[in-house]
Design a protein around this motif. Sequence first.
Motif, PDB file in Angstrom:
ATOM      1  N   ALA A   1      23.722   6.752 122.659  1.00  0.00           N
ATOM      2  CA  ALA A   1      23.038   6.144 121.517  1.00  0.00           C
ATOM      3  C   ALA A   1      22.558   7.212 120.545  1.00  0.00           C
ATOM      4  N   PHE A   2      22.058   8.356 121.069  1.00  0.00           N
ATOM      5  CA  PHE A   2      21.592   9.408 120.170  1.00  0.00           C
ATOM      6  C   PHE A   2      22.749  10.017 119.387  1.00  0.00           C
ATOM      7  N   ARG A   3      23.892  10.206 120.031  1.00  0.00           N
ATOM      8  CA  ARG A   3      25.055  10.742 119.310  1.00  0.00           C
ATOM      9  C   ARG A   3      25.517   9.761 118.230  1.00  0.00           C
ATOM     10  N   ARG A   4      25.494   8.471 118.553  1.00  0.00           N
ATOM     11  CA  ARG A   4      25.887   7.469 117.559  1.00  0.00           C
ATOM     12  C   ARG A   4      24.904   7.476 116.384  1.00  0.00           C
ATOM     13  N   TRP A   5      23.610   7.588 116.691  1.00  0.00           N
ATOM     14  CA  TRP A   5      22.606   7.641 115.630  1.00  0.00           C
ATOM     15  C   TRP A   5      22.768   8.905 114.794  1.00  0.00           C
ATOM     16  N   MET A   6      23.054  10.031 115.442  1.00  0.00           N
ATOM     17  CA  MET A   6      23.191  11.296 114.728  1.00  0.00           C
ATOM     18  C   MET A   6      24.384  11.262 113.770  1.00  0.00           C
ATOM     19  N   ARG A   7      25.494  10.638 114.185  1.00  0.00           N
ATOM     20  CA  ARG A   7      26.656  10.553 113.306  1.00  0.00           C
ATOM     21  C   ARG A   7      26.395   9.676 112.091  1.00  0.00           C
ATOM     22  N   ALA A   8      25.458   8.745 112.187  1.00  0.00           N
ATOM     23  CA  ALA A   8      25.153   7.848 111.071  1.00  0.00           C
ATOM     24  C   ALA A   8      24.183   8.463 110.066  1.00  0.00           C
ATOM     25  N   GLN A   9      23.622   9.645 110.359  1.00  0.00           N
ATOM     26  CA  GLN A   9      22.629  10.243 109.476  1.00  0.00           C
ATOM     27  C   GLN A   9      23.288  11.010 108.335  1.00  0.00           C
ATOM     28  N   ASP A  10      22.515  11.187 107.285  1.00  0.00           N
ATOM     29  CA  ASP A  10      22.951  11.952 106.120  1.00  0.00           C
ATOM     30  C   ASP A  10      22.483  13.392 106.297  1.00  0.00           C
ATOM     31  N   ALA A  11      23.374  14.248 106.780  1.00  0.00           N
ATOM     32  CA  ALA A  11      22.992  15.637 107.027  1.00  0.00           C
ATOM     33  C   ALA A  11      22.683  16.377 105.740  1.00  0.00           C
ATOM     34  N   SER A  12      23.317  15.996 104.642  1.00  0.00           N
ATOM     35  CA  SER A  12      23.054  16.686 103.372  1.00  0.00           C
ATOM     36  C   SER A  12      21.612  16.488 102.919  1.00  0.00           C
ATOM     37  N   ARG A  13      21.032  15.316 103.188  1.00  0.00           N
ATOM     38  CA  ARG A  13      19.636  15.095 102.813  1.00  0.00           C
ATOM     39  C   ARG A  13      18.716  16.006 103.610  1.00  0.00           C
ATOM     40  N   LEU A  14      19.010  16.153 104.895  1.00  0.00           N
ATOM     41  CA  LEU A  14      18.180  17.034 105.725  1.00  0.00           C
ATOM     42  C   LEU A  14      18.291  18.480 105.250  1.00  0.00           C
ATOM     43  N   LEU A  15      19.502  18.960 104.971  1.00  0.00           N
ATOM     44  CA  LEU A  15      19.676  20.335 104.507  1.00  0.00           C
ATOM     45  C   LEU A  15      19.008  20.550 103.157  1.00  0.00           C
ATOM     46  N   ALA A  16      19.065  19.538 102.286  1.00  0.00           N
ATOM     47  CA  ALA A  16      18.424  19.669 100.975  1.00  0.00           C
ATOM     48  C   ALA A  16      16.905  19.749 101.094  1.00  0.00           C
ATOM     49  N   SER A  17      16.337  19.080 102.091  1.00  0.00           N
ATOM     50  CA  SER A  17      14.877  19.099 102.251  1.00  0.00           C
ATOM     51  C   SER A  17      14.359  20.431 102.792  1.00  0.00           C
ATOM     52  N   LEU A  18      15.243  21.333 103.225  1.00  0.00           N
ATOM     53  CA  LEU A  18      14.812  22.615 103.787  1.00  0.00           C
ATOM     54  C   LEU A  18      14.724  23.716 102.738  1.00  0.00           C
ATOM     55  N   ARG A  19      15.088  23.415 101.497  1.00  0.00           N
ATOM     56  CA  ARG A  19      14.978  24.429 100.458  1.00  0.00           C
ATOM     57  C   ARG A  19      13.524  24.662 100.083  1.00  0.00           C
ATOM     58  N   VAL A  20      13.322  25.726  99.333  1.00  0.00           N
ATOM     59  CA  VAL A  20      11.947  26.153  99.036  1.00  0.00           C
ATOM     60  C   VAL A  20      11.207  25.095  98.237  1.00  0.00           C
ATOM     61  N   ARG A  21      11.850  24.567  97.205  1.00  0.00           N
ATOM     62  CA  ARG A  21      11.152  23.617  96.328  1.00  0.00           C
ATOM     63  C   ARG A  21      10.750  22.339  97.075  1.00  0.00           C
ATOM     64  N   PRO A  22      11.626  21.690  97.873  1.00  0.00           N
ATOM     65  CA  PRO A  22      11.168  20.502  98.604  1.00  0.00           C
ATOM     66  C   PRO A  22      10.057  20.797  99.606  1.00  0.00           C
ATOM     67  N   VAL A  23      10.111  21.962 100.287  1.00  0.00           N
ATOM     68  CA  VAL A  23       9.061  22.290 101.261  1.00  0.00           C
ATOM     69  C   VAL A  23       7.728  22.496 100.549  1.00  0.00           C
ATOM     70  N   VAL A  24       7.755  23.238  99.446  1.00  0.00           N
ATOM     71  CA  VAL A  24       6.515  23.439  98.677  1.00  0.00           C
ATOM     72  C   VAL A  24       5.989  22.119  98.151  1.00  0.00           C
ATOM     73  N   GLY A  25       6.913  21.239  97.684  1.00  0.00           N
ATOM     74  CA  GLY A  25       6.487  19.928  97.201  1.00  0.00           C
ATOM     75  C   GLY A  25       5.835  19.106  98.289  1.00  0.00           C
ATOM     76  N   PHE A  26       6.375  19.161  99.508  1.00  0.00           N
ATOM     77  CA  PHE A  26       5.766  18.434 100.624  1.00  0.00           C
ATOM     78  C   PHE A  26       4.359  18.950 100.911  1.00  0.00           C
ATOM     79  N   LEU A  27       4.195  20.266 100.930  1.00  0.00           N
ATOM     80  CA  LEU A  27       2.867  20.837 101.200  1.00  0.00           C
ATOM     81  C   LEU A  27       1.879  20.476 100.101  1.00  0.00           C
TER      82      LEU A  27
END
Length: 452
Positions: free
Chosen positions: A14-40
């Motif tokens: 089930a976890f592998r099926r859930w992981m394949r359904a996720q948008d990895a690009s959104r996660l990678l985009a949230s790790l940049r400096v500007r999104p992290v600073v915006g979250f803080l």
Amino acid sequence: MKALPMAFPPGVVAFRRWMRAQDASRLLASLRVRPVVGFLLRGSALVGLVAWAPGVHAFFAVPLTSALACFLPCAIHRVAFAFVYSRRRRVVAGSWLAWLPGLALEHFFLASLVALAVLPGALVLGVLFIGTSAVHGQHYRVTWREPFLLLGTLAALLGAAALAWNGQPGKVPLAIVGPSALVAQLYVGSLAVRYAQARMDADRLRAAVHAQLVEQQERDVGRLTQAMAEILGHHQGMDQALHEAGTAADMMKAFGAQRGMLARTGFEDQARQLQDSLRQLQQMVKEVRAKSRRFAGTEPEAVDLALVLESVQAQVSLRFPDVDIHLELAPSRPPRALVRGGPLTLRRVVENLVVNACEGNGDQGATRVFIRARTEPLSGRLEVEIEDDGPGFPPERLNAPAEELYTTKPQGTGLGLYTSECLLRASGGLLHRHNGPGGGALLRILLPREYP
């Protein structure tokens, strides 16, 4: 001995099926400096608003120290996660396993603010928590079969409930907000999964329809190429025949020189006229051949469909003032069509069909004609409908191929529908003939479109 495939526990599957359904690009985009600073900054601003801002602090009454203590875990996790995974270009199972606790800590922070606040500020913060849970449910596809984020949210609510149980004022709001957040997360996540599945089914159907249209287009292009080859072959035969006729005319002129003066003059005039006619015919054949080759080799041109239809409406309305011709465009400026021969070819096609609708069968014509243009939802092609209230097509002609010189009108040539269908097929388009449910003819034109 053949090795047996390894069986994984249902939770891992089930976890592998859930992981394949996720948008990895959104996660990678949230790790940049500007999104992290915006979250803080957003988290710090929320803490300052509910626990320190003058004039607003009394509405929420959240202790500053407690609010900061609840925000620091999710802030530290976000910074540490970005530091470790920001340079990676792939998101693996370990990345998602490390990301889920950060989402649970974010939910704990919001739920803790609800538990720490007083009424009615706790209800306002509860709406924020429910909205965040619903958005995360949509983004991370939370369902009963893949409840990984749901379990993290439940753990966050239990931690916030422990704060409320130790004498904090937010017991009642948290008892209402907590279940509502879980239900919202699960419901929106299930809707997102259903929408994604429906979209995949629509894409597969669109691909199947497109494949069928491409196959039909390839067959039409093959037939057109064969016809063009036959035409060019006929032209070569005509050239040979013309050459032989010219030679015969020259011989007739030579033989006529042996006759008397009077007969010789008439014979020479006839031979000269024959030679002139043959030269004219040869020139015409050359022009037709050149046009055929240019048409067969030209690439489709982008044509403004709305402009062509508006021009046809204005022109045919002047020719048939007693017929109401209505034009409907959806959207108001549809994409451009791809047609061999450009706007003149498309205008000729549509004008032929609209004129046919106005004339009817010669005895009875249409009083109203509707021209509708839209983008066909399945194949993505442009669709033009021409519907009238005339006599419609005879039943035996609905499924029969368009024939040259066939017409029901006393003064008709039978070339309008036949020429239009040939021109459309040469451009990769299609023409479908129907009779409307209330009578009258209904023509559907499918045209390839230009993609940006």
